[in-house]
Design an enzyme around this catalytic site. Structure first.
Site, short mmCIF file in Angstrom:
data_model
loop_
_atom_site.label_atom_id
_atom_site.label_comp_id
_atom_site.label_asym_id
_atom_site.label_seq_id
_atom_site.Cartn_x
_atom_site.Cartn_y
_atom_site.Cartn_z
CG ASP A 73 1.18 -2.24 6.66
OD1 ASP A 73 0.92 -1.75 7.78
OD2 ASP A 73 1.71 -1.59 5.73
NE ARG A 98 -0.18 -4.11 3.27
CZ ARG A 98 -1.46 -3.91 3.55
NH1 ARG A 98 -2.02 -2.76 3.27
NH2 ARG A 98 -2.20 -4.86 4.09
NE ARG A 144 -1.36 2.80 -0.87
CZ ARG A 144 -1.28 2.25 0.33
NH1 ARG A 144 -1.71 1.03 0.52
NH2 ARG A 144 -0.75 2.92 1.34
CG HIS A 173 -6.80 1.59 0.85
ND1 HIS A 173 -6.06 1.07 1.88
CD2 HIS A 173 -6.29 1.05 -0.29
CE1 HIS A 173 -5.11 0.28 1.39
NE2 HIS A 173 -5.22 0.26 0.07
CB CYS A 267 -7.82 -1.43 7.68
SG CYS A 267 -8.08 0.18 6.96
N1 ARG Z 1 -0.27 0.53 6.29
C1 ARG Z 1 -1.26 -0.02 5.43
C2 ARG Z 1 -1.07 0.50 4.02
O1 ARG Z 1 -0.79 1.66 3.88
C3 ARG Z 1 -2.63 0.27 5.94
C4 ARG Z 1 -3.70 -0.40 5.18
C5 ARG Z 1 -5.07 -0.01 5.66
N2 ARG Z 1 -6.06 -0.82 5.08
C6 ARG Z 1 -7.20 -0.38 4.53
N3 ARG Z 1 -8.07 -1.26 4.19
N4 ARG Z 1 -7.41 0.87 4.30
O2 ARG Z 1 -1.20 -0.22 3.06
#
Ligand code: ARG
Length: 275
Positions: A73, A98, A144, A173, A267
């Site tokens: 990611d 991550r 998040r 997000h 992203c």
């Molecule tokens: N797979 C990543 C996650 O779920 C994707 C992040 C996407 N980034 C964003 N800025 N929305 O964290």
């Protein structure tokens, strides 16, 4: 916005990107990710290279952070930090998958000579949830970023921070539900927010471009604007037409492979705002 629209002015930007050398989907931390679906890393790299070349062609500067094996990611650099006034607030990720990206970003910002590089104390997924609109920071929460992180951003950057709460797991997000178009204009998908947050957005941006469900569902709001040109996923056709009506220049990009990880052009792009 009353017609004729003010002339839309592009400002050259500096972006941080990360080549998707190790891109794959082997875990699922958002509803778009399906490890059972095959991914094509070479195609992801080609799409990403086109995005990078496009930024350069539009007059922007792209800086690169080295991709690391085991961090698929990492291509989504928007999540690595929030950068404003030459200060970097480095992300603290919600998911352990991550977590190691934080160190990579910390090291990058320190080496690049940023005057203040701080690791977020609370869960904070960088520009995924922190969007700068002029002198104001819109800060997302719900999936998040921890609301406590918003106060941390306010203390570090000394700007007004307004919290917005997301309710739909597909738009986990803030940058999947809202895009900054200029220093005083945004576009967003109202249903992704709580009624209170919708009311706040309506009062702040009465002339905002409101996205329809079809456009939001193809990640149309994961867009990058330089004040005039707006890069967005090519499937977001009616949103592109709306932007053109408002005097912006939509630039459709093909990011089909990167969408499998739940990310689009925004992203993959972290804006580096100088002091
Ligand atoms: N797979 C990543 C996650 O779920 C994707 C992040 C996407 N980034 C964003 N800025 N929305 O964290």
């Amino acid at each position: 916005m009353p017609y004729p629209y003010p002339e839309r002015t592009a400002r050259p930007r500096r972006y941080l990107m990360c080549r998707p050398t190790y891109f794959t989907v082997d875990y699922a931390i958002n509803p778009w990710m399906d490890p059972a679906q095959p991914t094509d890393t070479a195609l992801a790299v080609r799409q990403w290279e086109r995005l990078r070349a496009l930024y350069e062609r539009l007059g922007h500067t792209v800086e690169l952070i080295e991709p690391l094996p085991g961090l698929p990611d990492m291509v989504y650099t928007a999540n690595g930090a929030t950068v404003l006034g030459g200060r970097a607030l480095v992300a603290t990720f919600r998911h352990p998958e991550r977590a190691a990206e934080s160190d990579a970003h910390q090291t990058w910002f320190e080496a690049a000579g940023y005057r203040d590089v701080r690791r977020a104390e609370h869960v904070n997924e960088g520009e995924g949830d922190h969007l700068v609109v002029g002198r104001r920071l819109l800060a997302g929460t719900g999936f998040r970023t921890d609301p406590a992180a918003h106060a941390e951003a306010r203390a570090l950057f000394g700007v007004q921070v307004l919290s917005l709460t997301l309710v739909d797991p597909r738009f986990y997000h803030l940058d999947t539900a809202l895009a900054v178009l200029s220093d005083d204009q945004v576009m967003y998908y109202p249903e992704a927010f709580t009624p209170d947050s919708q009311a706040l957005l309506r009062s702040l941006y009465p002339d905002a471009v409101l996205a329809e469900r079809e456009d939001a569902e193809v990640f149309g709001l994961n867009a990058v604007s330089d004040g005039r040109r707006v890069l967005l996923p090519e499937a977001a056709k009616s949103l592109a037409a709306r932007l053109a009506d408002e005097g912006f220049e939509p630039v459709p990009v093909d990011v089909s492979e990167l969408l499998k990880g739940g990310g689009g052009p925004k992203c993959c792009t972290l804006e580096l705002r100088p002091a």
